[in-house]
Design an enzyme around this catalytic site. Structure first.
Site, mmCIF file in Angstrom:
data_model
loop_
_atom_site.group_PDB
_atom_site.id
_atom_site.type_symbol
_atom_site.label_atom_id
_atom_site.label_comp_id
_atom_site.label_asym_id
_atom_site.label_seq_id
_atom_site.Cartn_x
_atom_site.Cartn_y
_atom_site.Cartn_z
ATOM 1 N N ASP A 212 -7.536 0.696 -9.999
ATOM 2 C CA ASP A 212 -7.038 1.423 -8.824
ATOM 3 C C ASP A 212 -6.749 0.494 -7.647
ATOM 4 O O ASP A 212 -5.955 0.801 -6.779
ATOM 5 C CB ASP A 212 -8.080 2.486 -8.422
ATOM 6 C CG ASP A 212 -7.765 3.135 -7.083
ATOM 7 O OD1 ASP A 212 -6.744 3.836 -7.016
ATOM 8 O OD2 ASP A 212 -8.522 2.945 -6.117
ATOM 9 N N LEU B 269 -6.981 7.474 -1.001
ATOM 10 C CA LEU B 269 -5.648 7.534 -0.381
ATOM 11 C C LEU B 269 -4.781 6.324 -0.704
ATOM 12 O O LEU B 269 -3.681 6.178 -0.181
ATOM 13 C CB LEU B 269 -5.792 7.657 1.143
ATOM 14 C CG LEU B 269 -6.413 8.975 1.636
ATOM 15 C CD1 LEU B 269 -6.669 8.923 3.128
ATOM 16 C CD2 LEU B 269 -5.501 10.150 1.308
ATOM 17 N N ARG B 270 -5.291 5.431 -1.578
ATOM 18 C CA ARG B 270 -4.502 4.240 -1.906
ATOM 19 C C ARG B 270 -3.151 4.615 -2.519
ATOM 20 O O ARG B 270 -2.131 4.002 -2.224
ATOM 21 C CB ARG B 270 -5.263 3.344 -2.887
ATOM 22 C CG ARG B 270 -6.229 2.410 -2.213
ATOM 23 C CD ARG B 270 -6.588 1.224 -3.097
ATOM 24 N NE ARG B 270 -7.731 0.539 -2.523
ATOM 25 C CZ ARG B 270 -8.969 0.697 -2.930
ATOM 26 N NH1 ARG B 270 -9.236 1.504 -3.935
ATOM 27 N NH2 ARG B 270 -9.965 0.051 -2.362
ATOM 28 N N GLY B 271 -3.159 5.610 -3.387
ATOM 29 C CA GLY B 271 -1.915 6.037 -4.049
ATOM 30 C C GLY B 271 -0.861 6.457 -3.046
ATOM 31 O O GLY B 271 0.313 6.072 -3.150
#
Length: 351
Positions: free
Chosen positions: A204, A285-287
């Site tokens: 991720d 919230l990286r995506g």
């Protein structure tokens, strides 16, 4: 771009056939390093290392403080070593040199000391100076750190690499002595899925995930073999044939970097991206952030200034496929799943 006859010739990036997904992910990371790097997973012998080296060879030179072990930026204090920062404070003139953007290969058997650097405790105690022997992270500052077979690397080392890549700094502590230096680099990992996947929490942390396979079309396979044979036979002549394309792509990347800050993405599109991430149960919230950044980098690369749904569709699979929770009973490929949810969110029956 003058041919350096004393250096080992590198296969030209613009002559690489196929593997568009991998090439796009690498270019977008070069335009906006804050995307967070690329994980390239694919079969053996599909040109992963060749493509990464070809990209580095294509990139423009950077200005560094002369003889500095950290490739310090002479104008940006965030990218300076302590020694160079002290020179700025004292209003001393910083000698400047130009170098190719560094690419550092991380060997599989590397120790933490080799990666992060070591502090000479004896010298520190006897002479009262911070004696630091820089590691690979120092050499990679403002460049690209390439880890082949990253899925075989010790998880602890992968953690160290990802922490430095995210924060832009490397801190080494030993016996109460601490040294911190800039380590802002694009992390590129590659691996073969047959040798095992990375843990989801590590996967991720990579901004984008490109999947590549062996080219199946016989005519393309023949072309790839012929290209390689011509390059091996006379590398300088082969590179000269692609000089114009290489120069054009280099200029396109430079222009895209300069234009990036002016690219806009509407609130409605940002909302759609977050809807898709929510629908796919993407943790954190990286995506959302990476998809926004990658869409803007693509628009900048293509010489435009506003993100469209088509731009998001082009990059969203690269940004999200590795963030989905694995369901052993799920038969649909994660990439198709991302596209399916995209089409639903944007109200498209088909793309």
């Amino acid at each position: 771009m003058v041919e350096q006859t004393n250096e080992r010739p590198v296969f030209p990036f613009t002559s690489i056939v196929g593997q568009e997904e991998m090439k796009l992910a690498l270019i977008l990371n070069v335009i906006d390093p804050k995307i967070g790097g690329v994980m390239i997973m694919g079969d053996r012998g599909t040109g992963k290392s060749t493509t990464v080296r070809a990209l580095v060879d294509l990139l423009p030179q950077i200005e560094v403080a002369t003889n500095d072990q950290f490739n310090s930026d002479p104008y940006d204090t965030e990218l300076m070593s302590d020694a160079v920062r002290d020179m700025v404070r004292e209003n001393k003139e910083i000698p400047v040199s130009k170098i190719k953007i560094p690419m550092v290969d991380l060997p599989l058997g590397a120790t933490e000391d080799r990666v992060c650097g070591t502090i000479d405790i004896e010298k520190a105690l006897t002479e009262g100076v911070k004696a630091f022997e820089p590691g690979l992270l120092a050499k990679a500052n403002r460049g690209i750190l390439y880890v082949d077979e990253v899925n075989l690397l010790d998880d602890h080392l992968v953690d160290v690499l990802l922490d430095s890549a995210a924060s832009g700094w490397n801190t080494v502590e030993r016996e109460g002595i601490s040294i911190c230096h800039p380590a802002r680099f694009i992390l590129v990992g590659s691996g073969n899925p047959e040798e095992g996947e990375l843990r989801p929490q590590l996967l991720d942390r990579f901004g984008m995930h490109a999947q590549i396979g062996t080219v199946r079309e016989p005519d393309l396979r023949v072309k790839i073999v012929e290209q390689r044979a011509l390059f091996d036979q006379n590398p300088h002549e082969f590179r000269a044939e692609y000089q114009k394309e290489q120069q054009a792509l280099m200029q396109q990347i430079i222009d895209a970097r300069n234009r990036l800050k002016d690219v806009k993405i509407d609130y409605d599109l940002r909302l759609k991206i977050s809807e898709i991430c929510s629908e796919l149960n993407v943790d954190g919230l990286r995506g959302d952030m990476v998809t926004n950044r990658a869409a803007k980098a693509l628009v900048s690369f293509e010489g435009r200034d506003e993100v469209t749904p088509r731009d998001i569709f082009t990059i969203i699979t690269l940004c999200l496929r590795h963030r989905l929770r694995k369901d052993p009973l799920e038969s649909i490929d994660s990439g198709f799943k991302v596209q399916e949810v995209f089409n639903k969110a944007f109200g498209y029956d088909e793309e």
